[in-house]
Design an enzyme around this catalytic site. Structure first.
Site, PDB file in Angstrom:
ATOM      1  CE  LYS A  23      -4.047  -2.145   1.979  1.00 29.83           C
ATOM      2  NZ  LYS A  23      -5.051  -2.163   3.057  1.00 29.83           N
ATOM      3  CD  GLU A  41      14.573   8.859  -1.850  1.00 27.47           C
ATOM      4  OE1 GLU A  41      13.749   9.757  -2.118  1.00 27.47           O
ATOM      5  OE2 GLU A  41      15.535   8.582  -2.589  1.00 27.47           O
ATOM      6  CB  VAL A  47       7.946 -10.537  11.074  1.00 29.17           C
ATOM      7  CG1 VAL A  47       7.351 -11.186  12.318  1.00 29.17           C
ATOM      8  CG2 VAL A  47       6.862 -10.319  10.030  1.00 29.17           C
ATOM      9  CE  LYS A  48      10.781  -6.616  19.204  1.00 31.07           C
ATOM     10  NZ  LYS A  48      11.375  -5.401  18.683  1.00 31.07           N
ATOM     11  CE  LYS A 113      12.598   5.635  22.486  1.00 36.54           C
ATOM     12  NZ  LYS A 113      12.692   4.175  22.512  1.00 36.54           N
ATOM     13  CD  GLU A 114      19.805  10.480  27.919  1.00 32.92           C
ATOM     14  OE1 GLU A 114      19.013  11.440  27.992  1.00 32.92           O
ATOM     15  OE2 GLU A 114      21.033  10.555  28.150  1.00 32.92           O
ATOM     16  CD  GLU A 140       7.308   1.018  16.474  1.00 30.54           C
ATOM     17  OE1 GLU A 140       7.029   1.356  17.631  1.00 30.54           O
ATOM     18  OE2 GLU A 140       8.409   0.566  16.148  1.00 30.54           O
ATOM     19  CB  THR A 153      21.068   2.088   9.983  1.00 29.67           C
ATOM     20  OG1 THR A 153      19.802   2.491   9.464  1.00 29.67           O
ATOM     21  CG2 THR A 153      21.419   0.746   9.418  1.00 29.67           C
TER      22      THR A 153
END
Ligand code: 0O2
Length: 207
Positions: A23, A41, A47-48, A113-114, A140, A153
């Site tokens: 989609k 882009e 899948v975890k 985030k920290e 997510e 990354t």
């Protein structure tokens, strides 16, 4: 949890990742057909892995019967954009869709985030058709720029290398690198018009 049939459990998550990728790629293609700047882009998804699910369940004290409703990122799709403004265009497009319900938003762009991590996360409840009927699956969607993705990354790899205990010296370098990536995004936003025009000329030439 040992007796669980992971293949069966994860199958609908795999389907959600594939459907969302199709989609989102469709959205990107529509911009290209109309020779308009695409806010997307590229798109990736995963899948975890079972080991990461088990590690997170343990860390978060999530019992087997609660994984489905409490672990929101088993199905994960990442949308990478050129410019920061594109992120908000993608968010608006996602909000106007009616094939899933947004259940939560995490704005790690205005509230980094920290670690220095920046990205916008949207948690959706996505209805997937299975042979046993419709099933609502949490997924997510991470939306970030190329610069944010480059940083995340590399930081992810370092976290893996140091098993989550990155040495302080490298941590502070990473924080500086996160700020440099943020600056790069800001600078690119200033010349956005020029860059987009150049891309369109280049694409036109290729046809
Ligand atoms: P992978 O390999 O992408 O699956 P938690 O998962 O406990 O850290 P939470 O609140 O459950 O946190 O979810 P959140 O904050 O939405 O983060 C989930 C995912 O966001 C992570 O998944 C990463 O992909 C990304 N992320 C969040 N914080 C950071 C960070 O500081 N650095 C990097 N590089 N990525 C981050 P996984 O499972 O860690 O990794």
């Amino acid at each position: 949890m040992q007796d669980m049939n992971w293949e069966v459990f994860l199958a609908p998550y795999g389907q959600v990742v594939e459907e969302l990728k199709v989609k989102l790629k469709g959205m990107r293609a529509q911009f290209q057909y109309e020779s308009r700047h695409s806010p997307i882009e590229f798109i990736t998804g995963r899948v975890k892995p079972t080991s990461s699910i088990l590690e997170k369940a343990k860390r978060r004290n999530i019992g087997r019967n609660h994984i489905e409703e409490e672990m929101q990122d088993i199905a994960g799709v990442r949308v990478v954009c050129q410019f920061v403004d594109d992120i908000y265009t993608v968010i608006d497009m996602l909000k106007s869709r009616n094939d899933f319900v947004i259940v939560e938003e995490k704005d790690y762009i205005s509230q980094k985030k920290e670690s220095g991590y920046r990205s916008y996360h949207i948690i959706v409840k996505y209805p997937v058709e299975t042979i046993h009927g419709e099933k609502n699956i949490l997924a997510e969607i991470q939306i970030r720029t190329l610069a944010m993705n480059f940083w995340a990354t590399n930081e992810h790899s370092l976290n893996y290398k140091y098993a989550g205990q990155i040495p302080d010296k490298i941590k502070s370098r990473l924080k500086r690198a996160a700020e440099a990536a943020f600056k790069l995004d800001e600078e690119m936003s200033q010349i956005r018009g020029e860059v987009q025009e150049a891309h369109l000329i280049f694409q036109h030439k290729k046809k």
